[in-house]
Design an enzyme around this catalytic site. Structure first.
Site, PDB file in Angstrom:
ATOM      1  N   ARG A 250       0.829  -1.212   0.000  1.00  0.00           N
ATOM      2  CA  ARG A 250       0.000   0.000   0.000  1.00  0.00           C
ATOM      3  C   ARG A 250       0.860   1.258   0.000  1.00  0.00           C
ATOM      4  NH1 ARG A 250      -4.701  -1.559   4.352  1.00  0.00           N
ATOM      5  NH2 ARG A 250      -5.444  -3.406   3.257  1.00  0.00           N
ATOM      6  N   CYS A 251       1.844   1.275  -0.833  1.00  0.00           N
ATOM      7  CA  CYS A 251       2.813   2.360  -0.905  1.00  0.00           C
ATOM      8  C   CYS A 251       2.726   3.003  -2.290  1.00  0.00           C
ATOM      9  CB  CYS A 251       4.214   1.774  -0.678  1.00  0.00           C
ATOM     10  SG  CYS A 251       5.589   2.920  -0.800  1.00  0.00           S
ATOM     11  N   ALA A 252       3.067   4.269  -2.360  1.00  0.00           N
ATOM     12  CA  ALA A 252       3.091   4.939  -3.662  1.00  0.00           C
ATOM     13  C   ALA A 252       4.076   4.254  -4.613  1.00  0.00           C
ATOM     14  CB  ALA A 252       3.465   6.407  -3.493  1.00  0.00           C
TER      15      ALA A 252
END
Length: 158
Positions: free
Chosen positions: A34-36
């Site tokens: 769930r990271c850019a």
């Protein structure tokens, strides 16, 4: 500490060490779903597939230390990686990369390659490139696209 002696646990719970990868060029990455930077999984997989036969191993270490960007358990992480990015490179158990509880692997990596700001891992998708002899060659920032490592990987592969 010899990198090859560090005890690890795979994402499916199997005990191992980096000795399983002795003689290979390693790209160690702390990852999160769930990271850019999560779309880098696709580029990491492409690098792996392109160079695995020549001796590259990409090793993914899920980490939940930065903004709780890896909240799932190992089964959920493995499912996400397989279904969303067709990850076939080795994945390991959730790992702490900084602080008193930092895994010995990341203590070793950050000591050998402190980065231009020095010291700890600053965010998910920090990359450590290791040569065939187990020496840390270079550390790359999270925003460094995996494709930009191609030249260094080719050089280390020989």
């Amino acid at each position: 500490m010899d990198l090859y002696e560090i005890a690890l646990r795979t994402i499916d719970g199997r005990a191992c060490t980096l000795a399983d990868y002795r003689g290979r060029v390693l790209l160690v990455v702390n990852v999160a779903s769930r990271c850019a930077f999560t779309p880098q999984y696709a580029a990491l997989e492409a690098l792996y597939r392109r160079h695995v036969a020549r001796g590259l191993s990409v090793l993914g270490f899920p980490c939940d230390q930065f903004g709780q960007q890896e909240p799932g358990d190992e089964a959920a992480i493995a499912d996400f990686c397989a279904s969303r990015y067709a990850v076939s490179f080795p994945m390991f158990a959730k790992t702490t990369v900084n602080g008193e509880e930092a895994h010995p692997l990341f203590r070793c990596l950050t000591a050998a390659a402190p980065g231009w700001l020095g010291g700890p891992v600053r965010w998910n998708f920090t990359k450590f490139l290791i040569d065939r002899e187990g020496r840390v060659y270079r550390r790359y920032a999270p925003q460094t696209a995996p494709a930009r490592l191609e030249r260094a990987i080719r050089r280390l592969l020989g």
